[in-house]
Enzyme design. Sequence first.
Site, PDB file in Angstrom:
ATOM      1  N   TYR A  10      -8.345 -39.355 -54.093  1.00 46.49           N
ATOM      2  CA  TYR A  10      -9.312 -39.766 -55.804  1.00 46.49           C
ATOM      3  C   TYR A  10     -10.617 -39.323 -54.948  1.00 46.49           C
ATOM      4  O   TYR A  10     -11.214 -39.985 -53.963  1.00 46.49           O
ATOM      5  CB  TYR A  10      -9.008 -41.166 -55.842  1.00 46.49           C
ATOM      6  CG  TYR A  10      -9.904 -41.553 -56.771  1.00 46.49           C
ATOM      7  CD1 TYR A  10      -9.026 -41.540 -58.822  1.00 46.49           C
ATOM      8  CD2 TYR A  10     -11.160 -42.032 -56.789  1.00 46.49           C
ATOM      9  CE1 TYR A  10     -10.058 -42.151 -59.142  1.00 46.49           C
ATOM     10  CE2 TYR A  10     -11.907 -42.489 -57.987  1.00 46.49           C
ATOM     11  CZ  TYR A  10     -11.506 -42.272 -58.970  1.00 46.49           C
ATOM     12  OH  TYR A  10     -11.912 -42.484 -60.275  1.00 46.49           O
ATOM     13  N   GLU A  35     -14.336 -37.502 -63.206  1.00 49.08           N
ATOM     14  CA  GLU A  35     -13.195 -38.273 -61.887  1.00 49.08           C
ATOM     15  C   GLU A  35     -12.460 -36.895 -61.426  1.00 49.08           C
ATOM     16  O   GLU A  35     -11.800 -35.985 -62.425  1.00 49.08           O
ATOM     17  CB  GLU A  35     -12.597 -39.377 -62.528  1.00 49.08           C
ATOM     18  CG  GLU A  35     -11.330 -39.780 -62.040  1.00 49.08           C
ATOM     19  CD  GLU A  35     -10.608 -40.985 -62.945  1.00 49.08           C
ATOM     20  OE1 GLU A  35     -11.285 -42.160 -62.110  1.00 49.08           O
ATOM     21  OE2 GLU A  35      -9.653 -40.562 -63.228  1.00 49.08           O
TER      22      GLU A  35
END
Length: 386
Positions: A101, A189
């Site tokens: 992530y 993101e």
Amino acid sequence: MKLHEYQSKRLFAEQGVPIPRGDVAETPAGAREIAKKLGGPVAVKSQVLVGGRGKAGGIRLAKSPDEAEKVAEEILGLEIKGLPVRKVLVDEASEIATEIYLGVTNDRTEGSPVLIASAEGGIEIEEVARTQPDKIARAWVDPLIGLRDYQARNLAAAMELPRQHWNPFSEMARGLFETYWNSDATLAEINPLVITKQDELLALDGKIVLDDNALYRHPELAEMRDVDEEVPSERKARGYGLSYVKLDGNIGCMVNGAGLAMATMDVITGLGGSPANFLDIGGGAAAEKVAAAVQIILADPNVNSMMFNIFGGITRCDEVARGILIALEKVPREVYLVTRLVGTNEELGRQILADAKMDTALPRWSKRQKWSLRLRRKRSNEHPRR
Ligand code: GDP
Ligand code: MN
């Protein structure tokens, strides 16, 4: 404003972030063409502005153009969390070894952008933060200096990435930060950022949330808005200049001022209730705008009661009262109403509702508060402010 995965990834790519080859299709035949051009297996991915597409069947792998056409047809017929799938992204499939992530957002407490990384990629970062908070590494970025190489390397080290990946990871972090910074985003993101079996780093998924208040600086980004994919009631509210966010509860909330609106929702939640929405009608809303707001709230079938919490400053309580009546005439629904009208023209507002046989919650002022209110009114009459 949220951007689609394909839009986000294209913006990342402009800043040098490697992404899979691929393109967007609106028809199964279009998906087939793209798969044919790419050659080899592909990932067919629904483009909707919600997370958890994988679980909903909105992401499928296909080995051939024929199969790509077939799964695209299935995906294009889906509705994911109430949103119809109108587009699919057809990407070259990747062989994934590791999922990471990587995201940038505003840290309001620190007053600074923060880069967040976790070796637990692929799942939602909120989930990781809840269950494995020690698996999250952060780096705060000084907006005047920008992201420094050592900060990105620190994140790579914290995730225990093999050294050979530190440089490409740093490059991706830099590109992600640039995208976030240049587009006035509140979130950018990559989840997952994958290391493939061929040892390449790729942004497999992308998400960008733009700050609506800065959109005027980015007409080219504002054009990317996909109204088809927005919650219809939120789109309608925006048309009236209302700040409205639909939620899942049953108590409709109509409030003026964002702070009071949030405080009202907190109080409702604190007392065991569940707000159906956030709504700030803004300052000085006229009856028509109030009526539109009430109608938008009552159009939600979950709503069985409503709370009006109005603290009239520029907003006039009589206008609000008129708006409520206009709306209730148009939407004859049985709901409980709790109405609090305080401030400018409150007596008039309450009278208008009383004439329509509606109760209002009486404010419980202390004598001293009443006195100071009267005094303030008198002063402002002597020195009218605009
Ligand atoms: P989200 O569920 O909406 O966040 O969609 P993502 O794009 O993040 O995809 C969810 C998951 O699907 C990823 O974490 C991967 O595990 C898997 N996935 C997506 N694309 C590919 C691909 O090209 N190849 C493989 N093997 N898996 C993929
Ligand atoms: Mn994802």
